[in-house]
Every structure is written in structure tokens, then in C-alpha cells.
Scaffold this motif. Structure first.
Motif: not given
Length: 99
Positions: A11-12, A39-41, A52, A54-55
């Protein structure tokens, strides 16, 4: 018949670990203060120049007097350890306007 194994990505939150604004952590690369967590990809991908992403975490190396903020996207591992946890966010009601 070939069996395919399901791959589960961490998970993130697992990847970021305890790195939240205000936290300080250390690893073999230095000692870092977390300035921001992205946290905005789309924003993370732009900061890290990696589609790619994600954070991202914006950090500053506290061992360097001239340490400038920079973005990192490396996952939290057993090589990282927390020096100071992030401060808990204060509720909005705790702030009173100046008189």
C-alpha cells in the motif's frame, strides 16, 4: 495448466512508512527532515520525473548545512529508521486569531 501467482503491491502507506511532515529519519544516505508529503500521483510523477510514481516526499538533509529540499520516492525499508516522529496535527479550533 499454468498457475499464475497474484502479485500484491504494498500500500502507499506501507511504502511511505512514518514519513510525514515534521518527521526526521535516517539511512545510509543521510538524515532527512520531511517537509511535505505528495500523494497526488500526477504531481509526484512530475516531481520525480517517473510516470509510475504514486507519491513523493520532499526532504532536506539535516546533516548538510546547505541542504536544499528535494523529492524522493524510495520506499521505507529496514535500512531507514525514525529519529523524530511527525507532530500530530492540531485541531483547527486550537488556533485563536491574534488580538
Amino acid at each position: 495448466m499454468m498457475h499464475l501467482a497474484a502479485v500484491t503491491l504494498p500500500s502507499t502507506d506501507q511504502e511511505i512508512g512514518p514519513r510525514r511532515p515534521g518527521a526526521i529519519y535516517q539511512n545510509t544516505d543521510g538524515r532527512f527532515e520531511v517537509l511535505a508529503l505528495i500523494t497526488n500521483p500526477a504531481e509526484a510523477a512530475q516531481l520525480l520525473r517517473r510516470a509510475s510514481a504514486r507519491w513523493a516526499v520532499i526532504v532536506r538533509d539535516t546533516l548538510r548545512p546547505d541542504g536544499q529540499p528535494f523529492a524522493v520516492g524510495s520506499v521505507w525499508t529496514t535500512s531507514d529508521y525514525l529519529i523524530r516522529p511527525a507532530k500530530a496535527a492540531e485541531p483547527a479550533a486550537a488556533f485563536a486569531p491574534a488580538a
